[in-house]
Design a protein around this motif. Sequence first.
Motif, mmCIF file in Angstrom:
data_model
loop_
_atom_site.group_PDB
_atom_site.id
_atom_site.type_symbol
_atom_site.label_atom_id
_atom_site.label_comp_id
_atom_site.label_asym_id
_atom_site.label_seq_id
_atom_site.Cartn_x
_atom_site.Cartn_y
_atom_site.Cartn_z
ATOM 1 N N ALA A 87 13.878 6.105 -12.057
ATOM 2 C CA ALA A 87 13.186 6.195 -10.987
ATOM 3 C C ALA A 87 14.578 6.441 -9.825
ATOM 4 O O ALA A 87 15.309 5.719 -9.745
ATOM 5 N N ARG A 88 14.034 7.095 -8.703
ATOM 6 C CA ARG A 88 14.865 7.152 -7.505
ATOM 7 C C ARG A 88 15.370 5.896 -7.011
ATOM 8 O O ARG A 88 16.270 5.624 -6.722
ATOM 9 N N GLU A 89 14.426 5.059 -6.857
ATOM 10 C CA GLU A 89 14.649 3.727 -6.140
ATOM 11 C C GLU A 89 15.333 3.065 -6.895
ATOM 12 O O GLU A 89 16.001 1.897 -6.488
ATOM 13 N N PHE A 90 15.529 3.172 -8.214
ATOM 14 C CA PHE A 90 16.314 2.315 -8.991
ATOM 15 C C PHE A 90 17.884 2.898 -9.281
ATOM 16 O O PHE A 90 18.584 2.237 -9.794
ATOM 17 N N LEU A 99 0.805 -1.203 -0.235
ATOM 18 C CA LEU A 99 0.003 0.045 -0.026
ATOM 19 C C LEU A 99 0.831 1.157 -0.063
ATOM 20 O O LEU A 99 0.233 2.502 -0.218
ATOM 21 N N GLU A 100 2.164 1.136 0.164
ATOM 22 C CA GLU A 100 3.119 2.343 0.237
ATOM 23 C C GLU A 100 3.516 2.492 -1.143
ATOM 24 O O GLU A 100 3.516 1.640 -2.071
ATOM 25 N N ASN A 101 4.084 3.790 -1.443
ATOM 26 C CA ASN A 101 4.464 4.101 -2.646
ATOM 27 C C ASN A 101 5.857 3.381 -2.793
ATOM 28 O O ASN A 101 6.532 2.955 -2.231
ATOM 29 N N PRO A 102 6.014 3.211 -4.249
ATOM 30 C CA PRO A 102 7.318 2.554 -4.615
ATOM 31 C C PRO A 102 8.600 3.085 -3.729
ATOM 32 O O PRO A 102 8.836 4.547 -3.837
ATOM 33 N N SER A 103 9.551 2.232 -3.518
ATOM 34 C CA SER A 103 10.683 2.644 -2.854
ATOM 35 C C SER A 103 11.700 1.686 -2.930
ATOM 36 O O SER A 103 11.619 0.639 -3.543
ATOM 37 N N SER A 104 12.798 1.889 -2.471
ATOM 38 C CA SER A 104 14.172 1.043 -2.510
ATOM 39 C C SER A 104 13.723 -0.433 -1.797
ATOM 40 O O SER A 104 14.215 -1.445 -2.173
#
Length: 298
Positions: free
Chosen positions: A262-265, A216-221
């Motif tokens: 994207a930042r997480e990548f 349910l959280e936004n994409p992240s590392s």
Amino acid sequence: MAQTPDRILISEAAWGKALAREAVIRPIAFVKNLTGPERFSACRKLGLKPTRFYQLLAQFRRKPVTSSLLDETPGPEKGRRLLSREQEDAIACAIEETYCRRERPTITAVHDHVGEICRQRNLPAPSWKAVKVRIDRCDQKKLAKAREGASVARQQYAPVIDQYSARHAMEIVQIDHTLVDLFLVDAVNRQPLQRPWLTLAIDVASRMVAGFYLSLENPSSTSVALAIRHMVLSKASCLAEQNVVGDWPVHGLPTAIHLDNAREFRGRALAWGAAEYGINLIHRPVARQIPGAAGRHS
């Protein structure tokens, strides 16, 4: 994926040397009978004597990860002087004000400017070598854009565009996020809450889903790390927990992972973790869709 070496405790030079060794040793590490020319070629490429080459080869065979090829145990380089935060700020300021100019000033000019800033702030001036190390760590594309212009930076650093294909399973895996086309509702009031995010790892050759993570959280590392973990591990226990009868015959380390920007990548933990296991990270050109992969929607 397993815990990667502590990036803070390993010098950039030591890790770069380990990466260079891994590129030569991994392809031949488990060849049963290395020929004389193969051994000679490896020693020549690495600049090593045969005795040292065999030591590294044995280390890598025992533990086939990049960190096994480090010369030193994690820790600051001998004689290395750690800079204070104020000194680091002075160097960053000098790089921004002096080095990022069309006149293309030298590292010595930046070092002189650092010395002036340090005198003004009553700080010990760092060495020329320390300034060079910080410049080398900067985003080289941004530096090229500031010093050479946008067109030169694009020519030097723009990815080469080609048709995307893979010859065998787990050669290339594409990872991206998408909002699932359904709404979760409150269990009591049945009021809509939100749409969950799905992180998918798709094998290019077979088009199978190699792993995923739902949140349910936004994409992240964290989303990326958990999707990769699910991709690498066997799916047997996961299927058993969900009482699913069947097989999901895809798991293991891919040769390459294809990602967007994207930042997480772009995190250093992902870059070092991939390098540790010999995985190549491929980032697609900005503002271009990964062909066939799940797209991110707003």
